[in-house]
Design a protein around this motif. Sequence first.
Motif, PDB file in Angstrom:
ATOM      1  N   ASP A  46       0.607  -1.071   0.051  1.00 19.63           N
ATOM      2  CA  ASP A  46      -0.045  -0.280  -0.517  1.00 19.63           C
ATOM      3  C   ASP A  46       1.044   0.629  -0.272  1.00 19.63           C
ATOM      4  N   TRP A  77       2.055   3.938  -7.635  1.00 19.10           N
ATOM      5  CA  TRP A  77       1.124   5.456  -7.033  1.00 19.10           C
ATOM      6  C   TRP A  77       0.276   4.839  -6.057  1.00 19.10           C
ATOM      7  N   ASP A  78       0.399   5.558  -4.887  1.00 18.73           N
ATOM      8  CA  ASP A  78      -0.483   5.019  -3.432  1.00 18.73           C
ATOM      9  C   ASP A  78      -1.280   6.173  -3.609  1.00 18.73           C
ATOM     10  N   LEU A  79      -2.530   5.736  -3.480  1.00 13.04           N
ATOM     11  CA  LEU A  79      -3.829   6.677  -3.283  1.00 13.04           C
ATOM     12  C   LEU A  79      -5.064   7.014  -1.522  1.00 13.04           C
ATOM     13  N   ASP A  80      -4.522   8.114  -0.759  1.00 15.64           N
ATOM     14  CA  ASP A  80      -4.788   7.436   0.600  1.00 15.64           C
ATOM     15  C   ASP A  80      -4.586   6.473   0.753  1.00 15.64           C
ATOM     16  N   GLU A  81      -3.695   4.907   0.311  1.00 15.40           N
ATOM     17  CA  GLU A  81      -4.138   3.826   0.957  1.00 15.40           C
ATOM     18  C   GLU A  81      -3.311   3.246   2.013  1.00 15.40           C
ATOM     19  N   GLN A  90      -4.121   7.815   5.508  1.00 19.93           N
ATOM     20  CA  GLN A  90      -5.264   8.917   5.140  1.00 19.93           C
ATOM     21  C   GLN A  90      -5.401   9.962   4.795  1.00 19.93           C
ATOM     22  N   SER A 108      -1.151  10.922  -0.097  1.00 18.72           N
ATOM     23  CA  SER A 108      -0.768  10.321  -1.698  1.00 18.72           C
ATOM     24  C   SER A 108       0.889  10.179  -2.102  1.00 18.72           C
ATOM     25  N   SER A 118      -2.672  14.332   0.286  1.00 19.28           N
ATOM     26  CA  SER A 118      -3.781  14.184  -1.232  1.00 19.28           C
ATOM     27  C   SER A 118      -4.665  15.635  -1.680  1.00 19.28           C
ATOM     28  N   PHE A 131      -2.396  16.639  -3.988  1.00 18.90           N
ATOM     29  CA  PHE A 131      -2.313  15.728  -5.050  1.00 18.90           C
ATOM     30  C   PHE A 131      -2.488  15.553  -6.412  1.00 18.90           C
ATOM     31  N   LYS A 161      -0.658  15.734  -9.442  1.00 18.89           N
ATOM     32  CA  LYS A 161      -0.140  13.940  -9.989  1.00 18.89           C
ATOM     33  C   LYS A 161       0.431  13.867 -11.568  1.00 18.89           C
TER      34      LYS A 161
END
Length: 251
Positions: free
Chosen positions: A143, A194-198, A201, A204, A226, A229, A233
């Motif tokens: 993650d 990519w780590d999108l709020d994983e 919280q 990213s 985020s 982000f 991106k």
Amino acid sequence: MEAEKKTQSNQGVQVIARAAEILRVLKNDNAGLSLGQIAERVHLPRSTVQRIVNALLAERLVMSSSSEGGLRLGSEIQSLAAAGRVNMTELVHPVLTELAKRTKETVDLAVFRDDHMVFLDQVIGTHRLRTVSAVGEVFPMTDTANGKAALSLLEDDKVVSIAARELKADGQAQRPLSDFLKEIEDIRATGIAWDLDEHTQGISAAGFAFRDPVGLIYAISVPVPSHRFAGLKGDLSGQLQEIRDAVMKLV
């Protein structure tokens, strides 16, 4: 006489080049290769390969890997690699600094160890609201941007072993392993993870991974709050690809 010396010099250079080619072939196959397999891959007569391999064996640059006569890199190669090992943190720190300057965001360097990522270095961004992690902190693989990027450089069976265990342990089993493996394939195609709020919280990240000359896997990532982000991106992907090319020239 002068022509004879020149011919001998050229022959010596050719032997060194052929020996280096044999070593590179063995580097790519840790299980060991027979003389015939080596000869086939370097496109040289078996007798020529035999002479060069005998010299490499005498110098412990090559060793027998089995009773069947397979050959692989020898112990002296490991000693030479250790002596010439580059401090990756020092080598790429200017790159981290340049990327942080361009993006104004924090930039991290991590290394893959066992089944996790360990932070080695960080250049903190200039935004008042920024992300900061401690050097030495351990992060998971599935993650995080740097973890996913590192996994993309591993063989599929290793990826499955790490991902299946981690997804289950983290309570993420609701995400099918097949979906995660598809994401790894996408990373292999683009070079960017990519780590999108994983992982956390509100944070990213994007990153890429690379191997050093002895095969260790490192990752450079840019964690960003985020809320800004999305606007960063597209540009961040291009910046990372450019920085990745610069890093590959260094290592």
